[in-house]
Design an enzyme around this catalytic site. Structure first.
Site, PDB file in Angstrom:
ATOM      1  N   ASP A   1      -1.700   4.674  19.490  1.00  0.00           N
ATOM      2  CA  ASP A   1      -2.758   5.556  19.035  1.00  0.00           C
ATOM      3  C   ASP A   1      -2.387   6.295  17.752  1.00  0.00           C
ATOM      4  OD1 ASP A   1      -5.357   6.634  19.288  1.00  0.00           O
ATOM      5  OD2 ASP A   1      -5.127   6.503  21.455  1.00  0.00           O
TER       6      ASP A   1
ATOM      7  N   GLY B   1       6.059  23.651   4.514  1.00  0.00           N
ATOM      8  CA  GLY B   1       6.418  22.244   4.395  1.00  0.00           C
ATOM      9  C   GLY B   1       7.875  22.087   4.063  1.00  0.00           C
TER      10      GLY B   1
ATOM     11  N   SER C   1      10.536  19.935   1.088  1.00  0.00           N
ATOM     12  CA  SER C   1      10.611  19.032  -0.059  1.00  0.00           C
ATOM     13  C   SER C   1      12.052  18.618  -0.317  1.00  0.00           C
ATOM     14  CB  SER C   1      10.022  19.712  -1.292  1.00  0.00           C
ATOM     15  OG  SER C   1      10.615  20.984  -1.460  1.00  0.00           O
TER      16      SER C   1
ATOM     17  N   CYS D   1       0.840  -1.184   0.000  1.00  0.00           N
ATOM     18  CA  CYS D   1       0.000   0.000   0.000  1.00  0.00           C
ATOM     19  C   CYS D   1       0.880   1.241   0.000  1.00  0.00           C
ATOM     20  CB  CYS D   1      -0.923  -0.008   1.209  1.00  0.00           C
ATOM     21  SG  CYS D   1      -0.015  -0.096   2.748  1.00  0.00           S
TER      22      CYS D   1
ATOM     23  N   LYS E   1       2.539   1.915   5.511  1.00  0.00           N
ATOM     24  CA  LYS E   1       3.128   1.587   6.804  1.00  0.00           C
ATOM     25  C   LYS E   1       4.177   0.481   6.734  1.00  0.00           C
ATOM     26  CE  LYS E   1      -0.662   3.074   9.646  1.00  0.00           C
ATOM     27  NZ  LYS E   1      -1.297   2.915  10.930  1.00  0.00           N
TER      28      LYS E   1
HETATM   29 CO    CO Z   1      -4.714   6.313  12.088  1.00  0.00          CO
HETATM   30 CO    CO Z   2      -1.539   7.477  10.264  1.00  0.00          CO
END
Ligand code: CO
Ligand code: CO
Length: 348
Positions: free
Chosen positions: A48, A137, A139, A16, A19
């Site tokens: 969390d 941000g 980059s 994906c 993660k």
């Molecule tokens: Co989440």
């Molecule tokens: Co997240």
């Protein structure tokens, strides 16, 4: 340029794109020493969605950060999905987003700058929809495009929705259908038709804002959003953290169209397979649940819905409110059965 640029082919990961494997992450985080700070309300000690830091008795900062490689080819959609996904962890904590910063990795020698502009436009439109601005941000030049955001929000310290406070007798409610991992993989393998792809993209671009605002009026015990670890993984974090057991009913879980067919055709990401393997240690699978159905329940989601636990007496009214506010797919998918070690009984 005549050929459409396939952003997803620029990412080496076939998963994906998000993660790290859960077992890997848990191990790494355990080895990092933590400073004791009494203002930390939610930190690495729990699994969390975001950090919560107390400012004063009325206010706590909620901070989260998320980025990944392209999961769709359309740069506008990629930006919008990444933004929706990053802001989601703020909603999952019961908090209100305040502002965001972009995180950008871009192969500037390989791709025209318009692609990056379009990614940022998708993100900024989504941030506007959430009622926040992107204030800056960072980059870098990179072989593989990556995009995401760090999002800051706030919450009353007494209103934090953690994922480890589920209570026996609670109903479990899910606010988006599952399937984005399987469908993204199917798109890459050219197995999914256009309508299926469009449906997945539109879910990934749906903010959890309305869902979060709706449930904020109810006594929710625990909440998380369903992302890379899949429904079973995020539920497992909830049940283990809360020291309760749960039951999940496959036929009550909303799924995107054609999901069973696509799984049978082999549209399964590495992340989804990893989830099934890892989380099965805490799942008691009923015999009648086929391998493909188990994979569907473990599918690694990008920008998935909220999964929350609420006392049974409020389940009907919160569900009615969600439906009335346009989230017609929201469903009771199971319940918290008893105090325990986090075991989940998965039934048909
Ligand atoms: Co989440
Ligand atoms: Co997240």
């Amino acid at each position: 340029m005549n050929d459409p640029i396939r952003l997803t082919l620029l990412s080496h990961g076939m998963g994906c794109g998000c993660k790290l494997r859960p077992q890997f992450l848990e191990k790494v985080l355990r080895s990092i020493p933590q400073l004791k700070d009494p203002r930390v309300l939610v930190g690495t000690g729990s699994s969390d969605d975001a950090a919560v830091y107390l400012i004063n008795p009325e206010q706590a900062i909620v901070q989260t950060l998320d980025f990944f490689t392209p999961i769709v080819d359309d740069p506008y959609d990629f930006g919008a999905i990444a933004a929706t996904n990053a802001i989601s962890d703020i909603y999952a904590m019961g908090a209100k987003p305040l502002f965001a910063l972009n995180i950008v990795a871009f192969p500037s020698a390989k791709l025209p700058v318009e692609i990056l502009e379009t990614i940022l436009k998708g993100a900024s439109d989504k941030a506007s929809e959430a009622g926040i601005s992107i204030l800056g941000g960072h980059s870098i030049d990179d072989e593989e495009p990556k995009f995401g955001m760090a999002v800051t929000g706030w919450v009353h310290p007494g209103k934090v929705l953690a994922n480890n406070k589920a209570q026996p007798g609670d109903c479990l409610i899910l606010t988006k259908p599952l399937g984005t991992g399987i469908i993204s993989t199917a798109i890459r393998k050219e197995l999914a038709d256009e309508a299926t792809g469009r449906e997945a993209v539109s879910w990934m671009k749906t903010l959890n804002k309305v869902a979060a605002e709706t449930i904020s009026g109810f006594p929710v015990n625990a909440c998380t959003d369903v992302t890379g670890f899949g429904l079973m993984g995020h539920l497992s974090e909830m049940t283990r953290g809360s020291a309760v057991d749960a039951e999940i009913l496959f036929h009550k879980v909303p799924f995107m169209r054609n999901l069973d067919i696509l799984v049978e055709q082999g549209a399964i990401s590495g992340g989804t397979k990893g989830n099934l393997k890892y989380y099965s240690a805490w799942i008691d699978w009923d015999k009648e649940l086929k391998e493909s159905q188990r994979l569907m329940l473990c599918d690694a989601q990008t920008s998935g819905g909220l999964l929350f636990s609420i006392p049974e007496e409020y389940a009907g009214s919160v569900l009615d409110s969600l439906h009335m506010n346009g989230i017609s797919v929201a469903s009771i998918v199971g319940k918290i059965t008893q105090p325990g070690t986090g075991m989940i009984h998965a039934r048909f």
